[in-house]
Design a protein around this motif. Structure first.
Motif, PDB file in Angstrom:
ATOM      1  N   VAL A  85       0.831  -1.207   0.000  1.00 31.99           N
ATOM      2  CA  VAL A  85       0.000   0.000   0.000  1.00 31.99           C
ATOM      3  C   VAL A  85       0.864   1.256   0.000  1.00 31.99           C
ATOM      4  N   ASN A  86       1.809   1.330   0.923  1.00 37.82           N
ATOM      5  CA  ASN A  86       2.526   2.584   1.134  1.00 37.82           C
ATOM      6  C   ASN A  86       3.538   2.902   0.042  1.00 37.82           C
ATOM      7  N   LEU A  87       4.243   1.908  -0.453  1.00 32.04           N
ATOM      8  CA  LEU A  87       5.156   2.162  -1.570  1.00 32.04           C
ATOM      9  C   LEU A  87       4.500   1.823  -2.898  1.00 32.04           C
ATOM     10  N   GLY A  88       3.932   0.616  -3.004  1.00 30.78           N
ATOM     11  CA  GLY A  88       3.319   0.214  -4.262  1.00 30.78           C
ATOM     12  C   GLY A  88       2.198   1.158  -4.677  1.00 30.78           C
ATOM     13  N   GLY A  89       1.335   1.525  -3.731  1.00 32.88           N
ATOM     14  CA  GLY A  89       0.254   2.444  -4.041  1.00 32.88           C
ATOM     15  C   GLY A  89       0.768   3.806  -4.463  1.00 32.88           C
ATOM     16  N   ALA A 111       6.735  12.467   9.842  1.00 31.71           N
ATOM     17  CA  ALA A 111       7.994  12.839  10.487  1.00 31.71           C
ATOM     18  C   ALA A 111       8.822  11.614  10.848  1.00 31.71           C
ATOM     19  N   SER A 112       8.205  10.444  10.863  1.00 31.95           N
ATOM     20  CA  SER A 112       8.938   9.222  11.223  1.00 31.95           C
ATOM     21  C   SER A 112       9.995   8.848  10.189  1.00 31.95           C
ATOM     22  N   VAL A 113      10.008   9.492   9.030  1.00 35.18           N
ATOM     23  CA  VAL A 113      10.996   9.130   8.012  1.00 35.18           C
ATOM     24  C   VAL A 113      12.419   9.474   8.442  1.00 35.18           C
ATOM     25  N   VAL A 114      12.576  10.320   9.468  1.00 33.71           N
ATOM     26  CA  VAL A 114      13.924  10.672   9.936  1.00 33.71           C
ATOM     27  C   VAL A 114      14.213  10.096  11.325  1.00 33.71           C
ATOM     28  N   TYR A 115      13.290   9.324  11.867  1.00 33.71           N
ATOM     29  CA  TYR A 115      13.423   8.853  13.242  1.00 33.71           C
ATOM     30  C   TYR A 115      14.174   7.535  13.302  1.00 33.71           C
ATOM     31  N   GLU A 116      15.233   7.498  14.124  1.00 35.54           N
ATOM     32  CA  GLU A 116      16.067   6.302  14.267  1.00 35.54           C
ATOM     33  C   GLU A 116      16.050   5.740  15.679  1.00 35.54           C
ATOM     34  N   GLY A 117      15.048   6.127  16.470  1.00 39.84           N
ATOM     35  CA  GLY A 117      14.982   5.629  17.835  1.00 39.84           C
ATOM     36  C   GLY A 117      15.790   6.441  18.813  1.00 39.84           C
ATOM     37  N   ALA A 143      10.757   5.155   1.627  1.00 42.95           N
ATOM     38  CA  ALA A 143      10.910   4.775   0.220  1.00 42.95           C
ATOM     39  C   ALA A 143       9.920   5.528  -0.665  1.00 42.95           C
ATOM     40  N   ALA A 144       8.682   5.672  -0.189  1.00 42.80           N
ATOM     41  CA  ALA A 144       7.669   6.369  -0.979  1.00 42.80           C
ATOM     42  C   ALA A 144       8.003   7.847  -1.125  1.00 42.80           C
ATOM     43  N   GLU A 145       8.410   8.485  -0.030  1.00 44.09           N
ATOM     44  CA  GLU A 145       8.754   9.911  -0.114  1.00 44.09           C
ATOM     45  C   GLU A 145       9.924  10.129  -1.064  1.00 44.09           C
TER      46      GLU A 145
END
Length: 332
Positions: A85-89, A111-117, A143-145
């Motif tokens: 869904v998130n990448l394929g869509g 914002a979670s695309v930059v979060y590494e814990g 990956a989608a962004e």
């Protein structure tokens, strides 16, 4: 009058976006996996984004696509569904825009695309994408962004909006889960020391930012190919936010704290049980994922200076007012 397609148009954020575009006179199509239109002037399209042909047919004839749909699932299971869904869509949406001459694509990222814990304090858009996997959800959004922003060119202008912890009237995930636990007498514990700050985003502020982005996005414009953090800009501890909400609606909040290690261990057990016994349940996290526990025990708040500059935007509704509006809607 623009012809606007909003994916995930029957969800919490999607409904607000559909209303915002329709209220200003745009011709709006709400695309979702199921449901129907709730406004006479809004067209509804029932489409599975994993179906490239159906997605392309729905995208055709629009000037702008706001791609908001995603599968939010932060457990370490159901990865195939999440990626599909998130990448394929997203790939199907992007290809359809390129094929059918849609000039503008606004991607609702996270914002979670930059979060590494680890702690993020006033992080801005120079932060790299996370290199350490936290969950298939975050990995798929990264990956989608990347695909969306890399595709911005003279034919299709793209940008990405990165909200964080969205709340407001119509929320179907965050506040309903908290209120359900409090009403059931299960909101006894908070997690961690309670000093880590998080950003929150009131839904109308997010809608305003996305409308501003749609107006300013053109091939070659400063916004094209860019990602922007969009939040209220009022970081606070997560359980302070929860406490304010519960106080407003007259429900008791947590009185005791659970250390990170204990909560993380419990989340690990819960995820393992969910994976091996239930097969991985979607939309039933209740905060018990390792990703969520890490979020509660690290700072993660962001600068919104770039969004203010490029969008000529600022959050109009404070967190306090947002909580009041949300509580009022819940009482209606």
């Amino acid at each position: 009058m623009a012809r606007v397609l909003v994916t995930g148009g029957n969800g919490f954020v999607g409904r607000h976006l559909v209303d915002a575009f329709a209220d200003r006179g745009d011709a709006v199509t709400a695309l979702d996996l199921r449901g129907s239109s709730w406004r006479d002037e809004v067209r509804f399209a029932s489409v599975d984004l994993r179906d490239a042909e159906a997605t392309a047919a729905a995208v055709a004839g629009h000037d702008l696509v706001v791609h908001n749909a995603s599968l939010v699932h932060t457990k370490q299971n159901r990865a195939e569904d999440v990626w599909a869904v998130n990448l394929g869509g997203t790939e199907h949406i992007l290809a359809a825009c390129q094929t059918h001459g849609v000039r503008k694509l606004v991607y609702v990222s996270s914002a979670s695309v930059v979060y590494e814990g680890r702690d993020i304090r006033a992080g801005d858009e120079t932060l790299p994408y996370a290199r350490e996997s936290q969950a298939p959800y975050a990995d798929s959004k990264i990956a989608a962004e990347k695909r969306v922003l890399a595709a911005s060119d003279a034919e299709v202008a793209t940008c990405a909006i990165r909200p964080h912890v969205v709340f407001g009237p119509g929320d179907t995930r965050l506040l309903p889960a908290i209120l359900d636990r409090a009403r059931a007498g299960k909101m006894h514990y908070s997690v961690g020391p309670g000093t880590h700050l998080s950003d929150f985003t009131y839904i109308d502020n997010l809608s305003d930012a996305i409308l501003a982005a749609s107006d300013r996005l053109e091939p070659g414009a400063p916004l094209a190919g860019e990602a922007l953090f969009v939040t209220n800009g009022e970081p606070m501890a997560f359980f302070d936010f929860v406490g304010r909400v519960l106080d407003r609606v007259g429900l008791p909040g947590p009185k005791r704290r659970v250390p990170f290690a204990v909560a993380y261990g419990a989340a690990t057990v819960a995820e393992t049980w969910d994976t091996w016994v239930k097969g991985g349940t979607l939309h039933a996290e209740d905060g018990m994922s390792r990703f969520a526990i890490r979020y509660l025990c690290t700072h993660h708040y962001f600068s919104i200076a770039k969004a203010k500059r490029l969008l000529d935007w600022a959050p109009k509704v404070s967190i306090a007012e947002g909580i009041e509006r949300t509580a009022t809607a819940l009482e209606a």
